[in-house]
Write an enzyme that holds these catalytic residues in place. Sequence first.
Site, mmCIF file in Angstrom:
data_model
loop_
_atom_site.group_PDB
_atom_site.id
_atom_site.type_symbol
_atom_site.label_atom_id
_atom_site.label_comp_id
_atom_site.label_asym_id
_atom_site.label_seq_id
_atom_site.Cartn_x
_atom_site.Cartn_y
_atom_site.Cartn_z
ATOM 1 N N GLY A 236 0.820 -1.203 0.000
ATOM 2 C CA GLY A 236 0.000 0.000 0.000
ATOM 3 C C GLY A 236 0.852 1.251 0.000
ATOM 4 O O GLY A 236 0.694 2.135 -0.830
ATOM 5 N N GLY A 464 1.222 -6.357 4.114
ATOM 6 C CA GLY A 464 2.470 -6.964 3.680
ATOM 7 C C GLY A 464 3.574 -6.866 4.700
ATOM 8 O O GLY A 464 4.685 -7.356 4.481
ATOM 9 N N THR A 465 3.294 -6.249 5.856
ATOM 10 C CA THR A 465 4.320 -6.000 6.864
ATOM 11 C C THR A 465 4.502 -7.146 7.842
ATOM 12 O O THR A 465 5.469 -7.158 8.598
ATOM 13 C CB THR A 465 3.958 -4.738 7.652
ATOM 14 N N ALA A 507 1.430 -2.020 14.729
ATOM 15 C CA ALA A 507 2.012 -2.853 15.775
ATOM 16 C C ALA A 507 1.735 -2.268 17.149
ATOM 17 O O ALA A 507 1.357 -2.984 18.087
ATOM 18 C CB ALA A 507 3.514 -3.004 15.548
ATOM 19 N N LYS A 630 12.907 -10.815 12.130
ATOM 20 C CA LYS A 630 12.958 -11.051 10.690
ATOM 21 C C LYS A 630 12.088 -10.054 9.927
ATOM 22 O O LYS A 630 12.541 -9.433 8.955
ATOM 23 C CB LYS A 630 12.521 -12.486 10.374
ATOM 24 N N THR A 631 10.830 -9.897 10.342
ATOM 25 C CA THR A 631 9.953 -8.975 9.619
ATOM 26 C C THR A 631 10.387 -7.524 9.828
ATOM 27 O O THR A 631 10.231 -6.695 8.930
ATOM 28 C CB THR A 631 8.486 -9.163 10.040
ATOM 29 N N GLN A 635 11.285 -4.876 6.873
ATOM 30 C CA GLN A 635 10.689 -3.547 6.727
ATOM 31 C C GLN A 635 11.752 -2.461 6.637
ATOM 32 O O GLN A 635 11.644 -1.530 5.831
ATOM 33 C CB GLN A 635 9.752 -3.262 7.896
ATOM 34 N N LYS A 698 7.699 0.882 18.634
ATOM 35 C CA LYS A 698 7.539 2.199 18.027
ATOM 36 C C LYS A 698 7.181 2.137 16.543
ATOM 37 O O LYS A 698 6.875 3.166 15.949
ATOM 38 C CB LYS A 698 8.830 3.003 18.191
ATOM 39 N N GLU A 702 8.244 2.867 8.401
ATOM 40 C CA GLU A 702 8.570 4.080 7.652
ATOM 41 C C GLU A 702 9.917 4.697 7.983
ATOM 42 O O GLU A 702 10.509 5.382 7.150
ATOM 43 C CB GLU A 702 7.447 5.110 7.850
#
Length: 735
Positions: A236, A464-465, A507, A630-631, A635, A698, A702
């Site tokens: 997105g 997708g995160t 999150a 990992k994720t 990101q 946090k 981005e």
Amino acid sequence: MSASNVGKGIDRIDARLKVTGKAVFPAETGVANVAHAVVVTSTIARGRITTFDAREAERAPGVLSVMSHLNAPKLPGIDKKTSPNDRAHQLFQDDAVRFNDQPIAVVVADTLERARHAARLVVVRYAGSASTVDMTAELPRAYKPATSRFELDSNRGDREAGLAAAKVRVEQTYTTPTEHHNPMEPHAAIAIWHAGDRATLYVTTQGIFAVRDRFALLFGIPKENVRVISHYVGGGFGCKGSPWSYIAMAAMAAKLTGRGVKLVLSRQQMFSLVGHRSHTVQKVALGADANGKLTVIAHDVISATSRVDEFVEPAALQTRKLYACPNVSTSHRLVRLDIPTPTFTRAPGEAPGTFALESAMDELAYALGLDPIELRLRNYADEDPDEKKPWSSKSLRDCYRRGAEQFGWSRRTAAPRSMRDGRWLVGWGMATATYPAHQRAASAIARVRADGSALVQAGSQDIGTGTYTIMTQIAADALTLPLDQVRFELGDTALPETPNSGGSSTAASVGSAVKMAGLAVRKKLAEAAAADPRSPLHGLALDAIDAADGALFAKADRARRDPFAAIVARSGGREIVAKVDNREKADRKRYATHSFGAQFAEVKVDEELGVVRVSRFVGAFAAGTILNAKTAASQLQGGIIWGIGLALHEHTWRDERSGRIATRDLADYHVPVHADVPRIEIVTVDEVDPYVNEVGAKGVGEIGITGVGAAIANAVYHATGRRIRDLPITPDKLL
């Protein structure tokens, strides 16, 4: 207690479904007798439709309807908004054309191929008006919007006094171009009407509840009549953060035809109908004393918006907070152009804003003869200088140190053009990264079932995160269950309400609600056990009971153990359920909450061809609790790759004569490919933040892009001695 799942680099829960093609995205949803819609768009930038001839299209095989301003349903809420994030819709309510490629009709047919064919048969004539898409020409008419979702201007101290006190000044203009998001999955919607003005929508969106509320307002129906479903989203990056016109178009077409309607935008239409990152012109003035202490920071931003709506790119917000300085002023202004309305794009504001600020800081470091890290350390803000609040946590010094060590910054020779690798000029640059840590209201429900396993639900969306995965980890830890005993569901407005997935807040917001729901259902289990004479825990106070491995036990005697399944069975075999409506953590208001990082780039430049290659990159970040190693790394790497695109590749080019975008697909709009991306090393600094939210996270979606553009531009200067202030850095600017 059970071993913690949070923090581990656990594989994505939905990975197998995605790689085997079993994950059903909105456009793939099986709907009986669905019709297909294709959008017809304008070929002028401004004017009116004088002739709209759909006769040949309507006679084409399989065509069910051609909807235009001549026959479109009237919408009672067309001029209303549910939130500042709503964009003005173009929904065939009049004959006006406001930008090139504006929707002017929708053709509906029984197959996609027939709808596409018929769309080409629509004949439209216009009375054109003078238009402009050139931001430079409109800069003298920049204005201050009457309203905004943030404070447009800020003033701390005395700007002129700060400039007068400076021994060294940098005053420059930096520009960033229009850019587009280009998620892998195009925007799509399937709309189905049911009896009683009830609707079901399958939509590619970052905010199912925002779509529900906007849709209900547009059509004048209760929001309880609207169900929005989005189980998977193929990227997105902000463009799916607002309810766009195409969703309502699909529903209007469904009204006209009496059938479910699927509408999928083409890649070319993605460049016009769902927003973009604003073109910005940013003037930055820095002043410092002889020791490198800042005396003034001024950051004035002008960005472009449409004639029908306002979107302000908040590119100076980080400037208010990043460095300790007594005199700081920022402003945001707009110019109107005959273009579509811009929207949020990954790290809106901070991505282009840190390019300008951190490039200027590098220029100041050279003017002072200081190492760029040392300049930043001399102006380190130990509290939020804007709001005068303590940070909930701040580990930026550690990011500078750890990142510099990993990169080998101490081996850098300061002089431009002083490092080479054969015929390549080598440059090293760095910049600071930052992004606010948000938390928003969110709800979740946890159910312990008859077999002792758990079902946890929250509306939300996974863009997708890795939301499915981290929520499963959080829920499993709260419930002390193994991962395979927890199922997490999202993507449906029939589930508890959650905010948009934007601002790196999912999150923190949904995760906190999921944790609190898990703890709440555990408390209910403990209450049931303590009150039940048949339980080994009967009569114990709640604070004398703990949980591990799917069972409660007495803290004083672990042999007194009562499995979840047994408690549920004695309660009649029904689920034990707890729902939590979580709000922003009360302690947050006393603190400033931000993530921080340090970006280090190595570039190699061919001085004969002007080619720039990013050859190494290190990003060091402090972002509270890392929920999944990992994720999170994925990101942060993805954000850095976006930053490489920002610095070197991405530029939406609009024909000034027609107002039409020329770079309308991935052949012409350049994004980084494998050959452009080096090994990216991610360093995460351990950071415990008890104030930011209940899970201590946090957000990392981005911050990875912030500072990257400046780090690369600063490295290019170090390599070549040429300062590029206008992105992207293309070969022609270095020759």
